[in-house]
Scaffold this active site. Structure first.
Site, mmCIF file in Angstrom:
data_model
loop_
_atom_site.group_PDB
_atom_site.id
_atom_site.type_symbol
_atom_site.label_atom_id
_atom_site.label_comp_id
_atom_site.label_asym_id
_atom_site.label_seq_id
_atom_site.Cartn_x
_atom_site.Cartn_y
_atom_site.Cartn_z
ATOM 1 N N CYS A 142 1.284 -0.830 0.043
ATOM 2 C CA CYS A 142 -0.140 0.052 0.037
ATOM 3 C C CYS A 142 0.833 1.216 0.171
ATOM 4 O O CYS A 142 1.706 1.656 -0.903
ATOM 5 C CB CYS A 142 -1.018 -0.202 1.097
ATOM 6 S SG CYS A 142 -2.445 1.224 1.128
ATOM 7 N N LYS A 163 -12.041 8.200 -1.125
ATOM 8 C CA LYS A 163 -11.160 6.799 -0.681
ATOM 9 C C LYS A 163 -11.724 5.760 -1.010
ATOM 10 O O LYS A 163 -13.130 5.094 -1.808
ATOM 11 C CB LYS A 163 -11.131 6.827 1.253
ATOM 12 C CG LYS A 163 -10.606 5.700 1.471
ATOM 13 C CD LYS A 163 -10.640 5.504 3.233
ATOM 14 C CE LYS A 163 -10.096 4.539 3.954
ATOM 15 N NZ LYS A 163 -9.962 4.192 5.098
ATOM 16 N N SER A 192 -7.307 0.400 1.162
ATOM 17 C CA SER A 192 -8.275 1.604 1.404
ATOM 18 C C SER A 192 -7.006 2.325 1.279
ATOM 19 O O SER A 192 -6.081 2.282 2.241
ATOM 20 C CB SER A 192 -7.869 0.942 3.127
ATOM 21 O OG SER A 192 -8.066 1.203 4.219
ATOM 22 N N HIS A 235 -4.650 -4.090 0.141
ATOM 23 C CA HIS A 235 -4.034 -5.342 1.577
ATOM 24 C C HIS A 235 -4.404 -6.575 1.610
ATOM 25 O O HIS A 235 -5.342 -6.913 1.946
ATOM 26 C CB HIS A 235 -4.570 -4.086 2.704
ATOM 27 C CG HIS A 235 -4.058 -2.836 2.829
ATOM 28 N ND1 HIS A 235 -3.152 -2.865 3.881
ATOM 29 C CD2 HIS A 235 -4.709 -1.517 2.692
ATOM 30 C CE1 HIS A 235 -2.664 -2.047 3.945
ATOM 31 N NE2 HIS A 235 -3.714 -0.792 2.967
ATOM 32 N N GLU A 237 -2.949 -8.562 3.424
ATOM 33 C CA GLU A 237 -3.214 -9.478 4.173
ATOM 34 C C GLU A 237 -4.064 -8.760 5.978
ATOM 35 O O GLU A 237 -4.352 -9.205 7.323
ATOM 36 C CB GLU A 237 -1.648 -8.714 5.197
ATOM 37 C CG GLU A 237 -1.910 -6.873 5.075
ATOM 38 C CD GLU A 237 -1.407 -6.417 4.549
ATOM 39 O OE1 GLU A 237 -1.842 -4.851 4.750
ATOM 40 O OE2 GLU A 237 -1.823 -6.764 3.603
ATOM 41 N N ARG A 249 -14.456 3.247 12.628
ATOM 42 C CA ARG A 249 -13.757 4.037 13.002
ATOM 43 C C ARG A 249 -13.991 5.689 12.267
ATOM 44 O O ARG A 249 -13.516 6.853 13.141
ATOM 45 C CB ARG A 249 -11.955 3.462 13.125
ATOM 46 C CG ARG A 249 -11.449 4.899 13.448
ATOM 47 C CD ARG A 249 -9.809 4.640 13.232
ATOM 48 N NE ARG A 249 -9.778 4.896 11.298
ATOM 49 C CZ ARG A 249 -8.769 4.397 10.527
ATOM 50 N NH1 ARG A 249 -7.691 3.538 10.818
ATOM 51 N NH2 ARG A 249 -9.135 4.315 9.647
#
Length: 309
Positions: A142, A163, A192, A235, A237, A249
């Site tokens: 990323c 985003k 992300s 991502h 992972e 969040r």
């Protein structure tokens, strides 16, 4: 064979519950083999979560791996205790005389800043320069991928209108590359991020190749043609709940985030997300370890200093 980590690292308990074989230092000392030396530069705020995510993927191999963790001494971590960093992490000054088979550079929540305005940018560029003669193969994730492309190949990142968050379908463009061995024609991966890199900029660099791409999310994986550097924009992972936690969040911060795409069942944020990308994640990291690192890295790592990536 297992991954080898410090005996008291909290991530071990999480991985053992998942029946993942993790060998502590004491037991590993009795095995007479040359393990791979892997360094993880963890730039993520919640370092313990990223430790679990990456160690889980690195464990899916028959190779024994020694893992060192690195943090930036020029940046004060706010979400990880100083005691944790002191016990389980190195600073660059501790490892700069060492050699590694592989280096993983994680993402970081700083992508909306110009690279040079990131408080640890100078230290990071020192690590990137050092890696040319002290690391056999690197894997950037990323923002870490965007930073690596910028430093090594002068490729700029560009802001997105909003985003990019969700699970996206990707096409394998170069199935003959060993890092994509065993992949289906298409696979899912999380993204992300607020920024991207342009396809034309990558195509303008002779030593780079675009290996996987999404019609919705753009470029996913870029590889150096010498097989010694890879740049993943997403991502793989991530855990099942990671995008969910990021969404909640941001809601709590009053950001009013867009719902992650193709993630919540029926786009209902109260429903439990399906895990649909970890097969690809396991395969990508095990391929990197086996074909890009183990099959080619020299037995004597100090010989890396004689040839620059």
């Amino acid at each position: 064979m297992p991954i080898r980590v410090p005996k008291e690292l909290p991530a071990i308990k999480v991985l053992e519950k998942e029946k993942i074989f993790v060998m502590d230092e004491d037991r590993a000392m009795h095995q007479d083999i040359r393990p791979l030396q892997i360094l993880i530069l963890n730039l993520m705020p919640k370092k313990d979560e990223t430790e679990v995510q990456l160690l889980r993927l690195l464990s899916n191999t028959p190779l024994q791996i020694n893992v060192d963790f690195l943090h930036m001494s020029s940046h004060e971590a706010k979400n990880t205790s100083k005691d944790h960093l002191k016990r389980f992490y190195h600073q660059f000054s501790d490892v700069k005389e060492k050699y590694y088979d592989g280096l993983i550079v994680t993402g970081a929540p700083v992508e909306q800043l110009p690279f040079e305005e990131v408080d640890y940018w100078n230290e990071l560029t020192d690590i990137f320069q050092w890696s040319k003669t002290h690391v056999f193969s690197t894997f950037h994730i990323c923002w870490g991928a965007q930073a690596g492309l910028y430093y090594h190949h002068h490729i700029q990142k560009h802001p997105l209108d909003k985003k990019l968050s969700g699970i996206y379908l990707h096409d394998v463009l170069t199935p003959t590359w060993s890092i994509l061995k065993g992949f289906d024609d298409v696979f899912l991966a999380p993204h992300s991020r607020y920024t991207t890199v342009n396809r034309a900029a990558i195509e303008g660099v002779e030593e780079l190749a675009i290996l996987a791409e999404s019609a919705e999310a753009g470029i996913f994986l870029v590889g150096n043609k010498n097989n010694r550097a890879f740049y993943a924009m997403g991502h793989l992972e991530y855990d099942r709940e990671t995008l969910q936690q990021e969404f909640y969040r941001d809601q709590a911060k009053g950001i009013r985030p867009k719902l992650p795409e193709h993630y919540f069942p029926n786009d209902d944020s109260q429903k439990y997300p399906q895990l649909r990308w970890h097969m690809a994640a396991s395969l990508l990291f095990s391929n990197w370890l086996n074909y890009a690192v183990y099959q080619n890295t020299p037995y004597d790592l100090s010989s890396l200093s004689k040839e620059e990536i």
